[in-house]
Enzyme design. Sequence first.
Site, PDB file in Angstrom:
ATOM      1  N   ILE A  15       0.835  -1.261   0.095  1.00 50.85           N
ATOM      2  CA  ILE A  15       0.148   0.138   0.143  1.00 50.85           C
ATOM      3  C   ILE A  15       0.745   1.301   0.003  1.00 50.85           C
ATOM      4  O   ILE A  15       0.814   2.177  -0.695  1.00 50.85           O
ATOM      5  CB  ILE A  15      -1.051  -0.130   1.144  1.00 50.85           C
ATOM      6  CG1 ILE A  15      -1.891  -1.279   0.904  1.00 50.85           C
ATOM      7  CG2 ILE A  15      -1.991   1.240   1.341  1.00 50.85           C
ATOM      8  CD1 ILE A  15      -2.733  -1.336   2.424  1.00 50.85           C
ATOM      9  N   TYR A 163      -1.920  -8.443  16.852  1.00 48.19           N
ATOM     10  CA  TYR A 163      -1.531  -7.373  15.815  1.00 48.19           C
ATOM     11  C   TYR A 163      -2.631  -6.287  15.947  1.00 48.19           C
ATOM     12  O   TYR A 163      -2.579  -4.916  15.733  1.00 48.19           O
ATOM     13  CB  TYR A 163      -1.564  -7.899  14.391  1.00 48.19           C
ATOM     14  CG  TYR A 163      -1.705  -6.935  13.259  1.00 48.19           C
ATOM     15  CD1 TYR A 163      -0.428  -6.022  13.111  1.00 48.19           C
ATOM     16  CD2 TYR A 163      -2.826  -6.810  12.552  1.00 48.19           C
ATOM     17  CE1 TYR A 163      -0.746  -5.282  11.918  1.00 48.19           C
ATOM     18  CE2 TYR A 163      -3.092  -5.718  11.498  1.00 48.19           C
ATOM     19  CZ  TYR A 163      -2.042  -5.141  11.301  1.00 48.19           C
ATOM     20  OH  TYR A 163      -2.075  -4.307  10.145  1.00 48.19           O
ATOM     21  N   LYS A 167      -2.978  -1.827  16.751  1.00 48.31           N
ATOM     22  CA  LYS A 167      -3.522  -1.068  15.720  1.00 48.31           C
ATOM     23  C   LYS A 167      -4.793  -0.193  16.470  1.00 48.31           C
ATOM     24  O   LYS A 167      -4.784   0.894  16.184  1.00 48.31           O
ATOM     25  CB  LYS A 167      -4.041  -1.594  14.307  1.00 48.31           C
ATOM     26  CG  LYS A 167      -3.078  -2.185  13.588  1.00 48.31           C
ATOM     27  CD  LYS A 167      -2.223  -0.864  12.925  1.00 48.31           C
ATOM     28  CE  LYS A 167      -1.268  -1.296  11.998  1.00 48.31           C
ATOM     29  NZ  LYS A 167      -0.715  -0.287  11.266  1.00 48.31           N
ATOM     30  N   THR A 196      -0.288  -7.827   0.267  1.00 52.80           N
ATOM     31  CA  THR A 196       1.109  -7.191   0.477  1.00 52.80           C
ATOM     32  C   THR A 196       1.696  -8.204   1.113  1.00 52.80           C
ATOM     33  O   THR A 196       1.489  -9.569   1.473  1.00 52.80           O
ATOM     34  CB  THR A 196       0.789  -6.062   1.402  1.00 52.80           C
ATOM     35  OG1 THR A 196       0.358  -6.574   2.831  1.00 52.80           O
ATOM     36  CG2 THR A 196      -0.337  -5.229   1.048  1.00 52.80           C
TER      37      THR A 196
END
Length: 287
Positions: A15, A163, A167, A196
């Site tokens: 990204i 994770y 965030k 990704t």
Amino acid sequence: MQNKIVLITGGTGGIGKQTALALAKMGAHIIITGRSKSSGEEAIAKIKQASGNPKVDLLIGDLSAQVNVHSLAGQFNVKYDRLDVLINNAGLASSKKELTADGIESNFAVNVVAPFLLTHLLMDSLNASPAARVINLMGGDVPAKLDMDNLQSERSFDGLNTYSQTKLAMMAVMYEFAQRTKGVTINVCYPGQASTRMTQSVTPEMFPTAMQFIFPIFKWMTRPDGGKSAAKASRSSVYLSSSQDVEGISGKYFDANSRLVEWPPAVLGTDIREKLWETVERLAHIA
């Protein structure tokens, strides 16, 4: 975006790279960061060629180590007279608990401490711009609450859940940063699902046990696609970087379609935000 100076962390792929390409096509002066000189130089060469814009630079640094965050900020402040847009794009989803050189759990170090510290260190350069913007990328599902007793996996490490917790912590810290900052807008956006290097490195063990059966579907959704999904996922970052519609707007959360959405309830808890802010300040050695 003509001649706007834009710094994008983790801009050598995924990204971040697609964001850099889109903004380079608009005429911005792009600086991307990456951990590898070879992959970084390859990325800027491709961005220059595809955009027709020669103003694409590279800074090297692994954001998991605070000495590198300081080095990146120092290099930037020496080379450039201002910063118009900072995009905190780099992220980490580790498959196991690891500590950085600073003794911080790696997901928390890259996803929370690094963007906080880099934004802090670049604040003078941001203030030198007449209308600077800071954009932070969310990722994954938003947890219902922030586990303040397990911020660095002190009690348990749980793959993608860990994770997502980091965030959510990043969102809370950046919301608080926006409340404390004048003259620089600070927002968060969700890019949506994309193929990704990070999504392709996810393993079945990173899913909760009861959800591991969907791993093949996840892998199919994030299969290599030549950057198409990453380009789509970059749209919210590009919009927040360039649109006049959001000039002066700060402390907001935008979805993958660049629409304003409500913050998760955990982000709006003042006591949690203040405690988290103090924790990150201490870990970043700012307090």
